[in-house]
Write an enzyme that holds these catalytic residues in place. Structure first.
Site, PDB file in Angstrom:
ATOM      1  N   ASP A 251       0.845  -1.182   0.000  1.00 26.90           N
ATOM      2  CA  ASP A 251       0.000   0.000   0.000  1.00 26.90           C
ATOM      3  C   ASP A 251       0.889   1.243   0.000  1.00 26.90           C
ATOM      4  O   ASP A 251       2.063   1.193   0.380  1.00 26.90           O
ATOM      5  CB  ASP A 251      -0.944   0.008   1.203  1.00 26.90           C
ATOM      6  CG  ASP A 251      -0.213   0.002   2.539  1.00 26.90           C
ATOM      7  OD1 ASP A 251       0.818  -0.687   2.656  1.00 26.90           O
ATOM      8  OD2 ASP A 251      -0.661   0.700   3.468  1.00 26.90           O
TER       9      ASP A 251
ATOM     10  N   GLU B 148      -0.254  -1.145   5.821  1.00 21.55           N
ATOM     11  CA  GLU B 148       0.903  -0.749   6.631  1.00 21.55           C
ATOM     12  C   GLU B 148       0.964   0.750   6.824  1.00 21.55           C
ATOM     13  O   GLU B 148       1.306   1.234   7.905  1.00 21.55           O
ATOM     14  CB  GLU B 148       2.198  -1.260   5.988  1.00 21.55           C
ATOM     15  CG  GLU B 148       3.434  -1.128   6.874  1.00 21.55           C
ATOM     16  CD  GLU B 148       4.144   0.225   6.775  1.00 21.55           C
ATOM     17  OE1 GLU B 148       5.044   0.472   7.612  1.00 21.55           O
ATOM     18  OE2 GLU B 148       3.809   1.029   5.878  1.00 21.55           O
TER      19      GLU B 148
END
Length: 401
Positions: free
Chosen positions: A81, A146
């Site tokens: 991400d 994350e």
């Protein structure tokens, strides 16, 4: 099995065009936290194409690619991400279309952290090319959320999927240095309450914003006096957000909230950090509430896996077999001593090592100062070298245990 370091480096170099295309494909897919599905599917396609033995997507949406079937489970992790692009006018090139020349690739996620993913997948291909499978199973993970909540993905992998590697290589950017620790962090909320009234007669009320003012000053002073550590460095705090509640712009504020980004060095627990703030004279005088934030945002799959916003510090000793595995792999490949250091920012190691005591060592292409920056870039030479390094590490580890 002996390692042909020169040949492995040459093989990695031969995949430069494939690694570059794969990375640029990932960059082109917007994949902010909780919206990673399309990039996960693109990674799955590449893993299957290069010959991974098994590829799965777990209920949180993390992708798990396996090579080999040996008894020693080794993992390598990249969060896939990204943060948003920020002010687009600050980008010289479109952050998703990107740019490349003979040396660099530009685009959101280039260094943080899809470059590591590209190198890992082609490390898997190199392992297959050279028949480097041994008594290990290599698990390559592309993890989600994350940037929103570092380590949450690995809390899920360890607690719910019951996967516990012997050690983990984190492929966050290290400029091809070897990192063996990081400060922890936590997200703290301080709230003051007041009494609203008409702004023309403020003496009738109790202004929650005024109550917060001395707290801000004492927090600034507290930052200067936090613990220090010879390796990880000093703990820190900064006020990152401020909110208020009020009936209108013509009223006294009846509530004020600040958010604190607290970085934790060795010896600082979440209880200790909260109590420091609770002990401030201004906090006591205003009867402010000091709490830790929680995280419960759904993954792109719809799964909600709530946790507290506490991310412990961690350090692996330089003599540890996991660290020495990377040191010896580096020396074999590049014929020089590596620089062993630490991250400034936080990684999934806060769960892997910080919560669960599974040794983590960092080695990644790209540079820390590119993370979250406009015109984020990475270097093709580093992507190639990282792919070679990741291919060597599992066999080197087996030879040392």
């Amino acid at each position: 099995m002996s390692l042909a370091f020169k040949e492995i480096l040459e093989k990695a170099k031969s995949y430069e065009a494939d690694i570059t295309k794969f990375l640029r494909d990932m960059i082109a897919i917007s994949s902010e936290s909780c919206d990673e599905e399309k990039v996960i599917l693109r990674i799955k396609e590449e893993m299957e194409q290069v010959g991974f033995d098994k590829v799965e997507i777990d209920p949180m949406g993390n992708i798990l690619g396996y090579i080999g079937q040996g008894k020693h489970l080794i993992a390598m992790d990249a969060h896939i991400d990204t943060v948003g692009i920020g002010e687009k006018n600050l980008w010289e090139y479109d952050p998703y279309e990107g740019y490349e020349d003979d040396e660099i690739i530009i685009g959101r996620g280039a260094s943080d952290q899809e470059g590591g993913m590209a190198s890992m997948v082609y490390a898997g291909k190199i392992i297959k090319d050279f028949g480097l499978e041994d008594d290990y199973t290599l698990l390559i993970t592309g993890t989600v959320q994350e940037e929103d909540c570092d380590g949450l993905c690995w809390q899920y992998i360890i607690e719910e999927s019951k996967i516990r590697p012997e050690f983990v290589v984190i492929t966050e950017p290290t400029s091809l240095n070897i990192y063996r620790g990081q400060r922890g962090r936590m997200e703290i909320k301080v709230s003051t309450k007041g009494l609203s009234c008409h702004g023309s007669a403020p003496e009738r009320g109790d202004n929650a914003i005024y109550k917060m003012a001395p707290i801000l000053n004492e927090l600034k002073a507290l930052h200067e006096n936090l613990k220090d550590d010879a390796f990880l460095g000093k703990g820190s705090l900064t006020v990152s957000e401020i909110f208020f509640s009020s009936p209108s712009r013509c009223a006294v504020a009846d509530g004020c909230i600040i958010s604190i980004d607290r970085r934790l060095t060795t010896g600082e627990s979440w209880e200790y950090a909260l109590q420091q703030i609770k002990n401030l004279p201004s906090v006591k005088a205003s009867q402010a509430e000091v709490t830790m934030y929680d995280y419960s945002r759904p993954a792109y799959t719809g799964l909600v896996y709530p946790t507290q916003c506490y991310f412990p510090s961690w350090v692996v000793e330089e003599e540890h077999v996991a660290c020495q595995t990377l040191v010896e792999s580096y020396k074999g490949l590049f014929e020089k001593e590596p620089f062993v250091d630490k991250w400034t920012f936080s990684t999934n190691g806060v769960s892997i090592m910080g919560r669960y005591d599974i040794p983590c060592i960092g080695f990644g292409p790209g540079h820390e100062d590119q993370a979250h920056a406009p015109n984020e870039r990475t270097w093709k030479d580093e992507l190639i070298k990282a792919a070679a390094m990741y291919a060597v590490i599992p066999t080197m580890y087996i030879s040392k245990i």
